[in-house]
Design a protein around this motif. Sequence first.
Motif, short mmCIF file in Angstrom:
data_model
loop_
_atom_site.label_atom_id
_atom_site.label_comp_id
_atom_site.label_asym_id
_atom_site.label_seq_id
_atom_site.Cartn_x
_atom_site.Cartn_y
_atom_site.Cartn_z
N CYS A 72 0.86 -1.18 0.00
CA CYS A 72 0.00 0.00 0.00
C CYS A 72 0.89 1.23 0.00
N SER A 73 0.38 2.34 -0.47
CA SER A 73 1.14 3.59 -0.51
C SER A 73 1.58 3.98 0.90
N GLU A 74 2.77 4.52 0.99
CA GLU A 74 3.28 5.02 2.27
C GLU A 74 2.42 6.16 2.78
N ASN A 75 1.65 6.79 1.88
CA ASN A 75 0.83 7.94 2.25
C ASN A 75 -0.59 7.57 2.65
N CYS A 76 -0.92 6.26 2.59
CA CYS A 76 -2.23 5.81 3.08
C CYS A 76 -2.24 5.94 4.60
N LEU A 77 -3.35 6.43 5.12
CA LEU A 77 -3.49 6.53 6.57
C LEU A 77 -3.40 5.13 7.17
N ASN A 78 -2.53 4.96 8.13
CA ASN A 78 -2.26 3.67 8.79
C ASN A 78 -1.75 2.62 7.80
N ASN A 95 -1.12 16.31 3.95
CA ASN A 95 -0.46 16.87 2.77
C ASN A 95 -0.54 16.01 1.52
N TYR A 96 -1.35 14.93 1.52
CA TYR A 96 -1.52 14.11 0.32
C TYR A 96 -3.00 13.91 0.04
N LYS A 97 -3.32 13.65 -1.22
CA LYS A 97 -4.70 13.43 -1.63
C LYS A 97 -4.72 12.43 -2.78
N GLY A 98 -5.93 12.08 -3.23
CA GLY A 98 -6.11 11.11 -4.32
C GLY A 98 -6.46 9.75 -3.76
N ILE A 99 -6.97 8.86 -4.63
CA ILE A 99 -7.39 7.54 -4.16
C ILE A 99 -6.21 6.67 -3.73
N LEU A 100 -5.04 6.97 -4.27
CA LEU A 100 -3.83 6.24 -3.87
C LEU A 100 -2.94 7.10 -2.96
N CYS A 101 -3.45 8.28 -2.60
CA CYS A 101 -2.70 9.22 -1.74
C CYS A 101 -1.31 9.51 -2.32
N ASN A 102 -1.25 9.63 -3.62
CA ASN A 102 0.04 9.85 -4.27
C ASN A 102 0.17 11.25 -4.87
N ILE A 103 -0.81 12.13 -4.60
CA ILE A 103 -0.79 13.49 -5.13
C ILE A 103 -0.55 14.46 -3.98
N PRO A 104 0.57 15.19 -4.01
CA PRO A 104 0.80 16.18 -2.93
C PRO A 104 -0.21 17.31 -3.06
N LYS A 105 -0.71 17.79 -1.91
CA LYS A 105 -1.63 18.93 -1.92
C LYS A 105 -0.85 20.17 -2.31
N ASP A 106 -1.47 21.01 -3.13
CA ASP A 106 -0.86 22.26 -3.60
C ASP A 106 -1.41 23.40 -2.75
N PHE A 107 -0.62 23.89 -1.81
CA PHE A 107 -1.08 24.93 -0.91
C PHE A 107 -0.97 26.31 -1.53
N ASN A 109 -2.49 27.03 -4.32
CA ASN A 109 -3.79 27.22 -4.92
C ASN A 109 -4.85 27.05 -3.84
N PRO A 110 -5.56 28.12 -3.45
CA PRO A 110 -6.50 28.02 -2.34
C PRO A 110 -7.66 27.07 -2.59
N ASP A 111 -7.96 26.74 -3.86
CA ASP A 111 -9.07 25.83 -4.12
C ASP A 111 -8.75 24.40 -3.70
N THR A 112 -7.49 24.04 -3.59
CA THR A 112 -7.14 22.67 -3.22
C THR A 112 -6.91 22.52 -1.73
N CYS A 113 -6.91 23.62 -1.01
CA CYS A 113 -6.69 23.55 0.45
C CYS A 113 -7.96 23.08 1.13
N ALA A 114 -7.78 22.44 2.26
CA ALA A 114 -8.94 22.02 3.04
C ALA A 114 -9.63 23.26 3.57
N ARG A 115 -10.94 23.24 3.53
CA ARG A 115 -11.71 24.40 4.00
C ARG A 115 -12.45 24.03 5.27
N ASN A 116 -12.69 25.05 6.07
CA ASN A 116 -13.46 24.87 7.29
C ASN A 116 -14.91 24.61 6.88
#
Length: 185
Positions: A72-78, A95-107, A109-116
């Motif tokens: 499994c990807s090293e970036n998968c939770l647990n 700091n990672y996203k995608g179904i395989l958690c292989n895409i670094p989040k781009d901070f 670009n505000p649209d890709t950041c996690a929002r409250n």
Amino acid sequence: MYLEYMLLAVILFVASALQCPWGKFGDNCERNCSCYCALVKNNTAKHCRKSNGECSEGCIPGSYGINCTKNCSENCLNKICNQHNGHCTQGCIKNYKGILCNIPKDFSNPDTCARNSAQPTSVVILGSCLAFSVLLNIILCVRCCVLSFKRRLKTSKGRRNPNNESENQKHDHCIPLQISCPRGF
């Protein structure tokens, strides 16, 4: 009785030809099941399908694939993922996203950041309150204009027809009314 033993021997022979001992697979049961196969519950043995070595009980955490030989990807939770396709089932580490958690989040670009999650709700509530207050002010302004118009109309009727003049005479000297709303509305 001899016939019963013969029948039992044939059944056991056929059954053994269809299955391999625990931990083995292949046409002649010569290959070992993957060491990444999960153990059978309440047992210390691993089991896999005779034809292809697919782990019968799934993979140990951190592995996936038919024989559980992929990590499994090293970036998968647990480091836990779906045993068939490797998709991270519990999400990604920070700091990672995608179904395989292989895409670094781009901070950048505000649209890709996690929002409250409370932010959109508060915007909707604020917008609703603002729309309601504007609508209320419009209604009050129209009401005030209508009341003002009625008062002026009453006042002008009283001034125009003091001696019960005929209808034709009333309209001869009509002055057009100018309607204006009170200031501040």
